[in-house]
Write an enzyme that holds these catalytic residues in place. Sequence first.
Site, PDB file in Angstrom:
ATOM      1  N   ASP A 114       0.812  -1.482   0.150  1.00 55.47           N
ATOM      2  CA  ASP A 114      -0.010   0.044  -0.084  1.00 55.47           C
ATOM      3  C   ASP A 114       0.625   1.345   0.027  1.00 55.47           C
ATOM      4  OD1 ASP A 114      -2.474  -1.311  -0.160  1.00 55.47           O
ATOM      5  OD2 ASP A 114      -2.842  -0.993   2.202  1.00 55.47           O
ATOM      6  N   LYS A 121      -3.813   3.360  -2.552  1.00 57.01           N
ATOM      7  CA  LYS A 121      -4.875   4.168  -2.862  1.00 57.01           C
ATOM      8  C   LYS A 121      -4.525   5.494  -2.139  1.00 57.01           C
ATOM      9  CE  LYS A 121      -8.013   0.173  -2.051  1.00 57.01           C
ATOM     10  NZ  LYS A 121      -7.029  -0.572  -1.535  1.00 57.01           N
ATOM     11  N   MET A 168      -7.523   9.064   8.371  1.00 54.61           N
ATOM     12  CA  MET A 168      -7.830   9.763   7.043  1.00 54.61           C
ATOM     13  C   MET A 168      -8.875  10.811   7.052  1.00 54.61           C
ATOM     14  SD  MET A 168      -8.491   5.798   5.032  1.00 54.61           S
ATOM     15  CE  MET A 168      -9.476   5.204   6.586  1.00 54.61           C
TER      16      MET A 168
END
Length: 461
Positions: free
Chosen positions: A249, A271, A384
Site C-alpha cells: 500500500d 490508494k 484519513m
Amino acid sequence: MRYLPLAFDVKGRNCLLVGGGAVATRKARLLARAGARLLVVSPQITEELQQLLEQSDGRFFQAEYRADFLDSAELVVAATADSDINRAVSTDARSRRLPVNVVDAPKLCTFTFPAIVERGPVSIGISSGGAAPVLARRIRAQLEALLSPGIASLAELAARMRDRVKAALPEAQRKDFWQWVFTGPVASKVEGGRVREGEAELLAALQQGAARPAPGGEVYLVGGGPGDPDLLTFRALRLMQQADVVLYDRLVSPQVLDLVRRDAERIYVGKKKEFHSVPQEGINQLLVDQALQGKKVLRLKGGDPFIFGRGGEEIDKLAEARIPFQVVPGITAASGCSSYAGIPLTHRDHAQSVRFITGHLKQGELELPWAELASPGQTLVFYMGLTGLETICKQLAANGLPEDTPAALVEKGTTREQRVVVGNISTLPALAVTEEVEAPALTIVGGVVSLHEKLRWYKPE
C-alpha cells in the site's frame, strides 16, 4: 578465519569449569543445556551453579585449582577473576591437548563460545573470534528476529520422518522432497503451531510417492505498522523474507519495504484520494491469482490490516477460494503515532475510553454519531481525516464539545518526517492550512493532547 566453527558434542562428557561466580555460571548454563557433566573447581559457587551441578549429575570441588583436576576432563573453561589462575589453566590444558576457553582472554583459548541462536535441535553460532563479542551478540539479536520459534518443531518433525522418507524415496528425489517440506505448506503449518496438520500433509505426500509435490500457494496478510521499521513484529519480518511476490500500500514506508526479500516481485496497489492504482476488487482477485500459481504472497499494509485496512474483505475472498492464509497484526496508526507524539490515548485525568473513527468523506459527506463523539472523558482518533478536518471540528463543537478542547494532527507519525501540530477544535483546521500538513496525518481530539509538550520524547532530526 582464525577459528573454525565446529559443533562439539559434550553430552555426558566431563567438562571442567574453573571458577564459581557469575561469569562461570553463564558458561555453565550453556554446557548444561548441551548435556555436559559439569565438574566445578572453586572455593565458592553461586546458588544457581549449585543447581546446575545437581541437574547435570556433576561434582563440586571446593578447592583452589590444581593441574590434577584436568585428569578426567575432556573440555576446560577458566572463568575466575584471577588472571594468573586463568593463565595456568590454559597452559596446563594445552600441554594435555585439551580444548580450553579462558573468558575474555582470546590469546589463551583454543576455542571460543559463540553467540548462540537456539531453536530446539537447530543452533547457530556467531563468532568474532573473540575480537568483538558485543557485535556477535548484536548479530544474534538480528537472527533471533528472523527465525521462527516454530523451526524447532519443524526440525523435530524432520528427525522423526527422516528414516521413513529414506525408505520411501530414492536418494535422487529426497533433496527435492525435503526442499518442498521446508518451504511449502508443511513448514507453514508446523511453524504456525499446527504440527499434526503439517505431519499429516507430509505423510500424504510421501504415500503418493511424490518427490516434488505441486507447490501450494499461501497469502500472508501483514500489518507493516505506522512507518518505523523497528515497530514490526518478529513474525512480520520473517514472512516478509519468505514472500515470492509483495502487494503493498501507499502507507507502507520505504524503510519497511526495504526489509522485504530483495528478489521478491513488488506490485504497488496503493490508494489515495480519488485515485486507486488497483480497485479493491482487483486486489482481492490478484491475491487469489498469485496464490493459485503456487506463490507465497505477501499482502503488506500500513498499520494493522483489520483496523480500517480492508483486511477482512481480502481474506474473505481467499477463504472462498480455499487458499491458506495467515494474518499478522501490526501496530495501528492510532497507537504508534500517539505514542511517538507523547499523547497517551487514555489517562485517568483526561480520558477513560478511546474511539477509532474513519474520517474519510463519502460523496462529500461525513456521517457519524456526532452526539456520541462529543461526549466528555474520551479520546477521539480520526483516520484519513485531513480532508474532512473542518467538518469534524465544526460538528463536534455543534454537538456540545467545548471549542477549546485540545486537538492535534500527527503527520507521518513514527518516521523521521514526523510533525505534530497542536491546537484545539476551533483552531486546528486553520493550522492545518498554514502549516501545510500533508497526508498521511492522524487527528487526535481530547484532553490527552494537552500532555504533548510535557510527554513528547521522540524528536526526529
